[in-house]
Design a protein around this motif. Structure first.
Motif, PDB file in Angstrom:
ATOM      1  N   GLY B  14       0.795  -1.228   0.000  1.00  0.00           N
ATOM      2  CA  GLY B  14       0.000   0.000   0.000  1.00  0.00           C
ATOM      3  C   GLY B  14       0.826   1.276   0.000  1.00  0.00           C
ATOM      4  N   SER B  15       2.085   1.211   0.447  1.00  0.00           N
ATOM      5  CA  SER B  15       2.867   2.434   0.574  1.00  0.00           C
ATOM      6  C   SER B  15       3.850   2.624  -0.577  1.00  0.00           C
ATOM      7  N   VAL B  16       3.573   1.984  -1.698  1.00  0.00           N
ATOM      8  CA  VAL B  16       4.464   2.129  -2.848  1.00  0.00           C
ATOM      9  C   VAL B  16       3.894   3.197  -3.777  1.00  0.00           C
ATOM     10  N   VAL B  17       4.727   4.141  -4.222  1.00  0.00           N
ATOM     11  CA  VAL B  17       4.206   5.191  -5.099  1.00  0.00           C
ATOM     12  C   VAL B  17       4.489   4.876  -6.562  1.00  0.00           C
ATOM     13  N   ILE B  18       5.590   4.148  -6.818  1.00  0.00           N
ATOM     14  CA  ILE B  18       5.874   3.711  -8.189  1.00  0.00           C
ATOM     15  C   ILE B  18       6.099   2.205  -8.175  1.00  0.00           C
ATOM     16  N   GLU B  19       5.339   1.509  -8.954  1.00  0.00           N
ATOM     17  CA  GLU B  19       5.480   0.049  -9.017  1.00  0.00           C
ATOM     18  C   GLU B  19       5.607  -0.351 -10.473  1.00  0.00           C
ATOM     19  N   VAL B  20       6.707  -1.013 -10.789  1.00  0.00           N
ATOM     20  CA  VAL B  20       6.981  -1.410 -12.171  1.00  0.00           C
ATOM     21  C   VAL B  20       7.211  -2.906 -12.191  1.00  0.00           C
ATOM     22  N   GLU B  21       6.519  -3.601 -13.061  1.00  0.00           N
ATOM     23  CA  GLU B  21       6.616  -5.065 -13.087  1.00  0.00           C
ATOM     24  C   GLU B  21       6.749  -5.547 -14.528  1.00  0.00           C
ATOM     25  N   GLY B  22       7.880  -6.145 -14.828  1.00  0.00           N
ATOM     26  CA  GLY B  22       8.087  -6.758 -16.156  1.00  0.00           C
ATOM     27  C   GLY B  22       7.950  -5.779 -17.312  1.00  0.00           C
ATOM     28  N   LEU B  23       8.386  -4.534 -17.114  1.00  0.00           N
ATOM     29  CA  LEU B  23       8.181  -3.477 -18.115  1.00  0.00           C
ATOM     30  C   LEU B  23       9.129  -3.644 -19.315  1.00  0.00           C
ATOM     31  N   SER B  24       8.569  -3.589 -20.522  1.00  0.00           N
ATOM     32  CA  SER B  24       9.382  -3.683 -21.743  1.00  0.00           C
ATOM     33  C   SER B  24       8.904  -2.656 -22.761  1.00  0.00           C
ATOM     34  N   LYS B  25       9.835  -2.212 -23.603  1.00  0.00           N
ATOM     35  CA  LYS B  25       9.457  -1.354 -24.725  1.00  0.00           C
ATOM     36  C   LYS B  25      10.261  -1.754 -25.954  1.00  0.00           C
ATOM     37  N   ILE B  26       9.540  -2.038 -27.010  1.00  0.00           N
ATOM     38  CA  ILE B  26      10.194  -2.373 -28.281  1.00  0.00           C
ATOM     39  C   ILE B  26       9.847  -1.283 -29.283  1.00  0.00           C
ATOM     40  N   TYR B  27      10.880  -0.686 -29.888  1.00  0.00           N
ATOM     41  CA  TYR B  27      10.677   0.333 -30.919  1.00  0.00           C
ATOM     42  C   TYR B  27      10.893  -0.290 -32.286  1.00  0.00           C
ATOM     43  N   ARG B  28      10.117   0.167 -33.270  1.00  0.00           N
ATOM     44  CA  ARG B  28      10.413  -0.183 -34.669  1.00  0.00           C
ATOM     45  C   ARG B  28      11.187   0.981 -35.238  1.00  0.00           C
ATOM     46  N   VAL B  29      12.394   0.760 -35.671  1.00  0.00           N
ATOM     47  CA  VAL B  29      13.153   1.879 -36.232  1.00  0.00           C
ATOM     48  C   VAL B  29      13.506   1.597 -37.682  1.00  0.00           C
ATOM     49  N   ALA B  30      13.656   2.694 -38.439  1.00  0.00           N
ATOM     50  CA  ALA B  30      13.996   2.573 -39.855  1.00  0.00           C
ATOM     51  C   ALA B  30      15.433   2.077 -39.983  1.00  0.00           C
ATOM     52  N   ASP B  31      15.653   1.179 -40.922  1.00  0.00           N
ATOM     53  CA  ASP B  31      16.969   0.614 -41.174  1.00  0.00           C
ATOM     54  C   ASP B  31      17.446   1.165 -42.506  1.00  0.00           C
ATOM     55  N   LYS B  32      18.318   2.171 -42.464  1.00  0.00           N
ATOM     56  CA  LYS B  32      18.700   2.856 -43.697  1.00  0.00           C
ATOM     57  C   LYS B  32      20.199   2.762 -43.900  1.00  0.00           C
ATOM     58  N   GLN B  33      20.596   2.361 -45.143  1.00  0.00           N
ATOM     59  CA  GLN B  33      22.014   2.302 -45.467  1.00  0.00           C
ATOM     60  C   GLN B  33      22.518   3.723 -45.740  1.00  0.00           C
ATOM     61  N   PRO B  34      23.820   3.948 -45.532  1.00  0.00           N
ATOM     62  CA  PRO B  34      24.326   5.301 -45.789  1.00  0.00           C
ATOM     63  C   PRO B  34      24.408   5.609 -47.283  1.00  0.00           C
ATOM     64  N   GLY B  35      24.586   6.853 -47.625  1.00  0.00           N
ATOM     65  CA  GLY B  35      24.778   7.283 -49.013  1.00  0.00           C
ATOM     66  C   GLY B  35      23.486   7.510 -49.751  1.00  0.00           C
ATOM     67  N   LEU B  36      23.639   8.033 -50.993  1.00  0.00           N
ATOM     68  CA  LEU B  36      22.472   8.381 -51.798  1.00  0.00           C
ATOM     69  C   LEU B  36      21.670   7.136 -52.173  1.00  0.00           C
ATOM     70  N   SER B  37      22.396   6.050 -52.559  1.00  0.00           N
ATOM     71  CA  SER B  37      21.667   4.844 -52.979  1.00  0.00           C
ATOM     72  C   SER B  37      20.871   4.294 -51.799  1.00  0.00           C
ATOM     73  N   GLY B  38      21.475   4.349 -50.605  1.00  0.00           N
ATOM     74  CA  GLY B  38      20.760   3.879 -49.413  1.00  0.00           C
ATOM     75  C   GLY B  38      19.524   4.717 -49.159  1.00  0.00           C
ATOM     76  N   THR B  39      19.664   6.036 -49.355  1.00  0.00           N
ATOM     77  CA  THR B  39      18.533   6.943 -49.140  1.00  0.00           C
ATOM     78  C   THR B  39      17.415   6.640 -50.130  1.00  0.00           C
ATOM     79  N   LEU B  40      17.813   6.444 -51.429  1.00  0.00           N
ATOM     80  CA  LEU B  40      16.796   6.163 -52.450  1.00  0.00           C
ATOM     81  C   LEU B  40      16.085   4.849 -52.161  1.00  0.00           C
ATOM     82  N   LYS B  41      16.885   3.814 -51.824  1.00  0.00           N
ATOM     83  CA  LYS B  41      16.285   2.509 -51.507  1.00  0.00           C
ATOM     84  C   LYS B  41      15.320   2.644 -50.336  1.00  0.00           C
ATOM     85  N   HIS B  42      15.757   3.450 -49.335  1.00  0.00           N
ATOM     86  CA  HIS B  42      14.938   3.608 -48.147  1.00  0.00           C
ATOM     87  C   HIS B  42      13.650   4.367 -48.474  1.00  0.00           C
ATOM     88  N   PHE B  43      13.775   5.326 -49.404  1.00  0.00           N
ATOM     89  CA  PHE B  43      12.602   6.111 -49.789  1.00  0.00           C
ATOM     90  C   PHE B  43      11.593   5.225 -50.513  1.00  0.00           C
TER      91      PHE B  43
END
Lengths: 262, 340
Positions: B14-43
């Motif tokens: 009862g005296s807990v103000v923050i309780e965290v249990e099994g917390l996870s976060k998965i992000y989807r991030v863009a996978d982009k190769q460097p350079g112009l060709s990578g940018t075009l492919k990514h686009f």
């Protein structure tokens, strides 16, 4: 409710104060507004010289349409552009976090946080054009008709706001959406002229897909006393529909908000 | 290496103000190769991959506790903090803060918490802080009289005076941070999330912010979860620390237990009159670099005095500095050495 009114008062008070910090900028902005108004009247006079007709609309009737367009454009400059374009900045810089952590509706904050008075002269001029054009075209408005004009103007404003807000909300995923708002502005510019002046396929597009017709032509028809009841219902329905969709879309977008990294 | 489970056993539920249990976060991030060709492919064809920013974290915090949150850049500190504030929806797990599920962002919850971010500001740039404070007061529904009283109390504590009526853009970084703290605390939150609140401040300004946070905790009994790159912030304020690495919680406990593992060596930087070969420093700690006249050594704390004496005796020393290594580096070392 009182808290929202008080917040709004402080929002706009600070917005005005911020802009007055840069006096020269205010002067330049006012000059720019004046020039842009003169420019749009000149364009209109080229297209619709007195005595000419376009799509069954006389010069004075078309002026009413131009008047409503000017009012909406002024509203866009006063409220929509400064507020909705800052959503993109908030998302990119991560300051949306501060908005989302306030115990106030985030859509309310983002839509009304600031105000740019440079658009107000445009609204006044638009109203003047509507009144003058209506007078010259021989329109006589009853109090009921006037109320209906205001309702349709509100509906038009709501449609415009909702479309703009929908695009701005997509910045939660795409971050930069300035190009999309520019496209929207270009399409809305078609609302300067009565819808009847366009070919049939465009007329359909501007009525049902991007309801530009309800922004300017329908309110002008109300002033002239020749608006059809189904169009009025359709316009009001679309306004409510677009607003509900924009609201739901915003709530959906927030669930996907990932917050810019520190 | 399993993450430590660290629910405070001595704390009644009862005296807990923050309780965290099994917390996870998965992000989807863009996978982009460097350079112009990578940018075009990514686009043309977007590719994404999943990044596990936070994995199965559990801990709880009691009211009034000041907890330090440590980890290298990208370890998952800020992501966790933002899930606790309700800014980011967790991918899995449970979070309860002040009796609320943060991601619902209920107004009652938002009135009880605050987030201070050292690298972002909520104050209006062109106006004095007082204007931003008045906006915040209206938004939180604080009456003008209460707002005035709270501003005067907090500005006394923060040693802010006429700065409140000067445009924010004309304030120093330290003054601005103090005004940010005032804006963040105006609604009297009882849970404070502080993300690098002393970032970029000079040593004196850091100390003042630290002192203020300690006083505030004493006066109000507010709970604080604090991340910082400066070890001094954590040592001064937080008896308990959470250490997070690659999204996993590896340490939850008193600072001294972690500190002894974290800072076993001191950094000694020498500037010599003439270049000396690396071999000359054998037996004088661990040599990090030896370039022309500048030498960097790492020395065990108990050998420090002896080593410094020997360095001064053997070489023509122009300048000598002894530092604690930056926290990032220490944590990195710790993981490389496999101590956790």
């Amino acid at each position: 409710m009182g808290r929202y009114f008080k917040s709004l008062r402080r929002f706009w008070g600070t917005a005005l104060a911020s802009q007055l910090e840069y006096q020269l900028n205010v002067v330049i902005e006012l000059i720019a507004v004046g020039l842009s108004l003169l420019g749009s009247l000149f364009m209109l006079s080229l297209f619709f010289g007195p005595g000419r007709e376009l799509g069954g609309w006389s010069w004075h009737e078309a002026l009413i349409v131009q008047g409503f367009y000017t009012v909406l454009d002024g509203m866009a400059s006063t409220w929509l552009r400064p507020n909705l374009s800052s959503i993109v900045t908030h998302v990119r810089e991560g300051t949306l976090d501060f908005v989302l952590l306030k115990p106030i509706d985030s859509q309310f904050w983002l839509s009304l946080r600031t105000i740019s008075p440079a658009g107000l002269p445009e609204i006044v001029l638009g109203l003047f054009l509507v009144i003058w054009g209506g007078n010259q075209a021989g329109a006589s408005l009853t109090p009921g008709g006037l109320a209906l004009v205001l309702v349709m103007l509100l509906a038009g404003g709501l449609i415009l706001y909702s479309l703009w807000f929908l695009i701005a909300a997509t910045s939660i995923w795409f971050v930069k959406t300035w190009n999309a708002t520019e496209v929207l502005r270009a399409v809305l510019a078609s609302g300067r002229y009565p819808v009847a002046a366009y070919p049939a396929p465009l007329r359909l597009l501007f009525t049902l897909v991007i309801p530009v017709a309800f922004l300017t032509t329908v309110p002008a028809e109300v002033v002239l006393g020749r608006a059809s009841t189904p169009m009025l219902w359709l316009g009001s329905g679309l306004a409510v529909g677009f607003f509900v969709v924009a609201r739901q879309f915003w709530l959906y977008a927030l669930r996907h908000y990932t917050s810019a990294s520190s | 290496m399993a993450p430590q489970r660290s629910l405070h056993p001595q704390v009644a539920h009862g005296s807990v103000v923050i309780e965290v249990e099994g917390l996870s976060k998965i992000y989807r991030v863009a996978d982009k190769q460097p350079g112009l060709s990578g940018t075009l492919k990514h686009f043309m064809r977007r590719r994404h991959r999943d990044v596990h920013a936070v994995s199965d974290i559990s801990f709880s915090i009691v009211p009034g506790e000041m907890v330090g949150f440590l980890g290298a850049n990208g370890a998952g500190k800020t992501t966790t903090l933002k899930m606790l504030c309700g800014l980011i929806h967790p991918s899995a797990g449970q979070v309860v803060v002040a009796g609320h599920q943060p991601q619902k962002r209920h107004p009652d919850f938002l009135r009880r918490i605050t987030l201070v971010m050292g690298q972002k500001q909520q104050l209006l740039w062109d106006l004095p802080p007082m204007d931003s404070l008045r906006v915040n007061a209206a938004v939180y529904g604080i009456s003008d009289r209460d707002a005035k009283r709270r501003i005067s109390e907090l500005s006394d504590l923060l040693e802010l005076g006429e700065e409140l009526t000067r445009p924010v853009r004309k304030l120093s970084l330290g003054q601005r941070m103090k005004a940010e703290l005032l804006a963040a605390l105006l609604h009297q939150p009882d849970v404070l999330f502080l993300d690098e609140p002393t970032l970029g401040l000079d040593v004196n300004a850091q100390a003042r912010v630290r002192q203020f946070l300690a006083d505030y905790n004493q006066r109000t009994g507010a709970t604080m979860l604090l991340t910082s790159h400066y070890m001094a912030d954590i040592t001064a304020l937080c008896p308990r620390v959470l250490l997070i690495h690659q999204g996993h919680l590896f340490h939850d406990g008193p600072l001294d237990r972690l500190a002894s593992r974290l800072a076993p060596e001191r950094h000694v930087r020498l500037e010599l009159d003439a270049p000396v070969g690396a071999e000359a420093f054998a037996g004088l700690g661990r040599l990090d670099s030896c370039c022309d006249c500048e030498v960097n050594l790492r020395v065990q704390p108990d050998e420090l005095t002896a080593v410094v004496a020997q360095l001064l005796e053997r070489f023509e020393v122009r300048d000598l500095e002894v530092n604690d290594p930056p926290i990032d580096q220490l944590i990195g070392d710790l993981f490389r050495q496999g101590k956790v």
